[in-house]
Motif scaffolding. Structure first.
Motif, PDB file in Angstrom:
ATOM      1  N   HIS A   1       0.894  -1.137   0.159  1.00  0.00           N
ATOM      2  CA  HIS A   1      -0.197  -0.442  -0.112  1.00  0.00           C
ATOM      3  C   HIS A   1       0.559   1.590  -0.009  1.00  0.00           C
ATOM      4  O   HIS A   1       1.921   1.400   0.640  1.00  0.00           O
ATOM      5  N   ILE A   2       0.620   1.801  -1.194  1.00  0.00           N
ATOM      6  CA  ILE A   2       1.547   3.578  -1.202  1.00  0.00           C
ATOM      7  C   ILE A   2       0.352   3.987  -0.773  1.00  0.00           C
ATOM      8  O   ILE A   2      -0.414   4.329  -0.988  1.00  0.00           O
ATOM      9  N   VAL A   3       0.948   4.958   0.310  1.00  0.00           N
ATOM     10  CA  VAL A   3      -0.472   5.435   1.637  1.00  0.00           C
ATOM     11  C   VAL A   3      -0.220   7.195   1.110  1.00  0.00           C
ATOM     12  O   VAL A   3       1.415   7.875   1.375  1.00  0.00           O
ATOM     13  N   VAL A   4      -0.616   8.115   0.283  1.00  0.00           N
ATOM     14  CA  VAL A   4      -0.842   9.350  -0.009  1.00  0.00           C
ATOM     15  C   VAL A   4      -0.738  10.357   1.639  1.00  0.00           C
ATOM     16  O   VAL A   4      -2.046  10.245   2.228  1.00  0.00           O
ATOM     17  N   GLY A   5      -0.289  10.557   2.298  1.00  0.00           N
ATOM     18  CA  GLY A   5      -0.460  11.274   3.804  1.00  0.00           C
ATOM     19  C   GLY A   5      -1.048  12.877   4.170  1.00  0.00           C
ATOM     20  O   GLY A   5      -1.817  12.729   4.501  1.00  0.00           O
TER      21      GLY A   5
ATOM     22  N   VAL B   1      -3.264   3.969  -1.307  1.00  0.00           N
ATOM     23  CA  VAL B   1      -4.226   4.326  -0.385  1.00  0.00           C
ATOM     24  C   VAL B   1      -4.044   5.865  -0.195  1.00  0.00           C
ATOM     25  O   VAL B   1      -3.753   6.297  -0.111  1.00  0.00           O
ATOM     26  N   ASP B   2      -4.987   7.428  -0.405  1.00  0.00           N
ATOM     27  CA  ASP B   2      -5.148   8.700  -0.212  1.00  0.00           C
ATOM     28  C   ASP B   2      -6.245   8.800   1.159  1.00  0.00           C
ATOM     29  O   ASP B   2      -7.006   8.191   1.481  1.00  0.00           O
ATOM     30  N   LEU B   3      -5.056   9.398   1.967  1.00  0.00           N
ATOM     31  CA  LEU B   3      -5.611   9.824   3.176  1.00  0.00           C
ATOM     32  C   LEU B   3      -6.601  10.931   2.895  1.00  0.00           C
ATOM     33  O   LEU B   3      -8.186  10.574   4.178  1.00  0.00           O
ATOM     34  N   ALA B   4      -7.145  11.440   2.047  1.00  0.00           N
ATOM     35  CA  ALA B   4      -8.167  11.927   1.968  1.00  0.00           C
ATOM     36  C   ALA B   4      -9.104  11.704   1.784  1.00  0.00           C
ATOM     37  O   ALA B   4     -10.551  11.655   2.355  1.00  0.00           O
ATOM     38  N   ASP B   5      -8.749  10.023   1.151  1.00  0.00           N
ATOM     39  CA  ASP B   5     -10.349   9.762   0.920  1.00  0.00           C
ATOM     40  C   ASP B   5     -10.687   8.278   2.005  1.00  0.00           C
ATOM     41  O   ASP B   5     -11.821   8.248   1.930  1.00  0.00           O
ATOM     42  N   VAL B   6      -9.561   7.816   2.645  1.00  0.00           N
ATOM     43  CA  VAL B   6      -9.722   7.111   3.692  1.00  0.00           C
ATOM     44  C   VAL B   6     -10.776   7.953   5.103  1.00  0.00           C
ATOM     45  O   VAL B   6     -11.312   7.835   4.921  1.00  0.00           O
ATOM     46  N   GLY B   7     -10.388   9.278   4.973  1.00  0.00           N
ATOM     47  CA  GLY B   7     -11.577  10.412   5.292  1.00  0.00           C
ATOM     48  C   GLY B   7     -11.587  10.074   7.615  1.00  0.00           C
ATOM     49  O   GLY B   7     -12.749  10.233   7.434  1.00  0.00           O
TER      50      GLY B   7
END
Length: 194
Positions: free
Chosen positions: A7-11, A41-47
């Protein structure tokens, strides 16, 4: 045998952020590398809201659906790359919040970083993250990707253009992560906790 899941996480979650373009570049390299089943995995989308669980994450007893979804996402990965900006000589709050939400889901998993910023190239963000991921039981890769003067790496139309040698640096980080991942059993998605 299936490939390990990366998982490449956009912080960063800030409007106007550079993270998604940089993570997209790293994701393409990971697909070319072919050692991982790589996803973004975009933390903005994870919310995730600011940590709102009433019990410590070490208990694994989650009250909120967003926490259970995040637990499932993290549990499904065998390794992580966090793409993080440097803010005020450290890393950003959304990344810290995402890490603090969970405990056992991180344990034993290899992690690497792509840091970006100004003159320090995100190095201070990466250095500040190391004791956090170690406390969570993660296994940091020996090297990181660091992007100095990040604004200069973007074209007028918003595309990220890596400096010479950056692709090779990133491939080395992927090689190191794959080596670290090979010494641990692959993760299996788990049922929701709590």
């Amino acid at each position: 045998m299936s490939q390990p899941r990366l998982h490449i996480v956009v912080g960063s979650t800030r409007p106007g952020r550079r993270g998604p373009a940089i993570a997209g570049w790293f994701h393409e390299l990971a697909l070319e590398h072919a050692g991982f089943d790589a996803g973004l995995v975009d933390l903005a989308d994870v919310g995730l809201p600011l940590l709102d669980e009433p019990r410590p994450p070490q208990r694994g007893s989650y009250e909120h659906a967003h926490t259970r979804r995040w637990s499932e996402t993290v549990s499904a990965a065998d390794a992580f790359v966090f793409v993080v900006p440097e803010y005020n000589h450290s890393y950003n709050a959304a990344t810290k919040n995402a890490l603090d939400y969970l405990a056992r889901e991180w344990r034993g998993k290899p992690v690497a970083f792509v840091g970006y910023g100004g003159v320090a190239a995100g190095a201070r963000a990466v250095q500040a993250l190391l004791p956090v991921v170690i406390a969570l039981g993660m296994v940091p890769a020996a090297a990181a990707v660091q992007i100095p003067f990040v604004r200069l790496s973007f074209t007028a139309d918003g595309r990220f253009e890596p400096a010479p040698g950056l692709d090779e640096n990133a491939t080395g980080v992927l090689d190191d992560l794959l080596r670290l991942t090979a010494v641990r059993p692959a993760s299996r998605p788990t049922a929701p906790v709590g």
